[in-house]
Scaffold this active site. Structure first.
Site, PDB file in Angstrom:
ATOM      1  N   HIS A   1      44.951  36.754  27.578  1.00 38.69           N
ATOM      2  CA  HIS A   1      45.384  37.824  26.668  1.00 38.69           C
ATOM      3  C   HIS A   1      46.414  37.263  25.691  1.00 38.69           C
ATOM      4  O   HIS A   1      47.235  36.414  26.060  1.00 38.69           O
ATOM      5  CB  HIS A   1      45.988  38.991  27.463  1.00 38.69           C
ATOM      6  CG  HIS A   1      46.187  40.195  26.599  1.00 38.69           C
ATOM      7  ND1 HIS A   1      47.297  40.339  25.797  1.00 38.69           N
ATOM      8  CD2 HIS A   1      45.406  41.283  26.377  1.00 38.69           C
ATOM      9  CE1 HIS A   1      47.181  41.472  25.122  1.00 38.69           C
ATOM     10  NE2 HIS A   1      46.051  42.065  25.456  1.00 38.69           N
TER      11      HIS A   1
ATOM     12  N   GLU B   1      40.075  39.992  20.589  1.00 37.78           N
ATOM     13  CA  GLU B   1      41.223  40.842  20.250  1.00 37.78           C
ATOM     14  C   GLU B   1      42.063  40.148  19.179  1.00 37.78           C
ATOM     15  O   GLU B   1      42.882  39.278  19.505  1.00 37.78           O
ATOM     16  CB  GLU B   1      42.097  41.068  21.480  1.00 37.78           C
ATOM     17  CG  GLU B   1      41.407  41.788  22.611  1.00 37.78           C
ATOM     18  CD  GLU B   1      42.404  42.496  23.523  1.00 37.78           C
ATOM     19  OE1 GLU B   1      42.283  43.712  23.649  1.00 37.78           O
ATOM     20  OE2 GLU B   1      43.313  41.846  24.066  1.00 37.78           O
TER      21      GLU B   1
HETATM   22  P1  13P Z   1      46.188  48.223  21.823  1.00 39.41           P
HETATM   23  O1  13P Z   1      44.944  49.029  22.133  1.00 39.41           O
HETATM   24  O2  13P Z   1      47.449  48.902  22.185  1.00 39.41           O
HETATM   25  O3  13P Z   1      46.144  47.720  20.406  1.00 39.41           O
HETATM   26  O4  13P Z   1      46.130  46.928  22.756  1.00 39.41           O
HETATM   27  C1  13P Z   1      44.956  46.213  22.853  1.00 39.41           C
HETATM   28  C2  13P Z   1      45.075  45.227  23.926  1.00 39.41           C
HETATM   29  O5  13P Z   1      45.897  44.334  23.892  1.00 39.41           O
HETATM   30  C3  13P Z   1      44.167  45.360  25.071  1.00 39.41           C
HETATM   31  O6  13P Z   1      44.212  44.237  25.891  1.00 39.41           O
END
Ligand code: 13P
Length: 235
Positions: A88, A157
């Protein structure tokens, strides 16, 4: 599809248990076929049986030992946890986990057959440097990772979209996901400011196999709505 909630450093064990119980009630009532994952904070992990798959946000690549502040395999096994989030952006950028350390962690949990949600994504300055630079950057996050691992799920992400309310355009998501699908056939989730208001259109994008949701998932009813959207889309 795969609908995942990363609860980050929120919800105590009691609150997380209640959250998961609500989700179970919702899934039972609706008899949905979506795969639902929840990643509670480490101290909120607990044994669970039901449709919801509970995973760890992090654990060290060791059974146990002298690794102050970390948990290991023993601590996951205590609660029957067989799913883990690796790579992450908050682990990479806030806690400085290197690609080398992530590969070590990946291989350790892969050998144990864990379901691994492996995250990739670029920071803003990389994004602004153009598509070529961005894809090269993301490629480095695949280095050392067994992209053919059968229990692998990848989450794209973009760092600049996490917790900011900003998202790439749907077209951008489709372009990037198409490229990432060429690297690995593993299910590919999108994460970064997915809200109840945009989840349906994100889920509808080509090559999006689900979403990884942070802040919006803290509202269990919003998260349930996203599961319903996935069910409606029936991809
Ligand atoms: P948000 O949905 O708060 O932008 O976070 C996404 C995230 O990091 C999921 O792992």
């Amino acid at each position: 599809m795969i609908i995942a909630a990363n609860l980050k450093t929120n919800l105590t064990r009691k609150e997380s248990d209640e959250y998961i119980a609500e989700l179970e009630k919702f899934l039972d009532k609706n008899n949905f076929s979506q795969e639902v994952l929840v990643f509670p904070a480490t101290s909120s992990l607990n044994s669970h049986s039901g449709k919801v798959i509970v995973g760890a946000q992090n654990a060290y690549a060791a059974k146990n030992g002298a690794f102050t502040g970390e948990i290991g395999l023993d601590h996951l096994e205590e609660f029957g946890i067989k799913t883990i989030l690796i790579g992450h952006s908050e682990r990479r950028h806030i806690f400085g986990e290197s690609q080398e350390a992530l590969v070590k962690k990946f291989n350790f949990y892969k050998e144990l057959g864990f379901k691994i949600v492996y995250c990739v994504g670029e920071p803003l300055e990389v994004r602004e440097a153009g598509n070529k630079v961005m894809m090269e950057y993301i490629s480095t996050q695949y280095e050392g990772i067994d992209i053919g691992y059968e229990n692998l799920i990848i989450a794209y992400e973009p760092v600049w979209a996490i917790g900011t309310g900003l998202t790439p355009t749907l077209e951008d998501i489709e372009v990037i996901h198409k490229e990432l699908k060429q690297k690995s056939h593993a299910p590919l989730l999108y994460g970064g400011s997915v809200k109840v208001t945009n989840a349906k259109e994100v889920l509808a994008c080509e090559n999006v196999d689900g979403v990884l949701v942070g802040s919006a998932a803290l509202y269990v009813n919003h998260f349930c709505s996203m599961i319903s959207y996935a069910q409606e889309l029936n991809k």
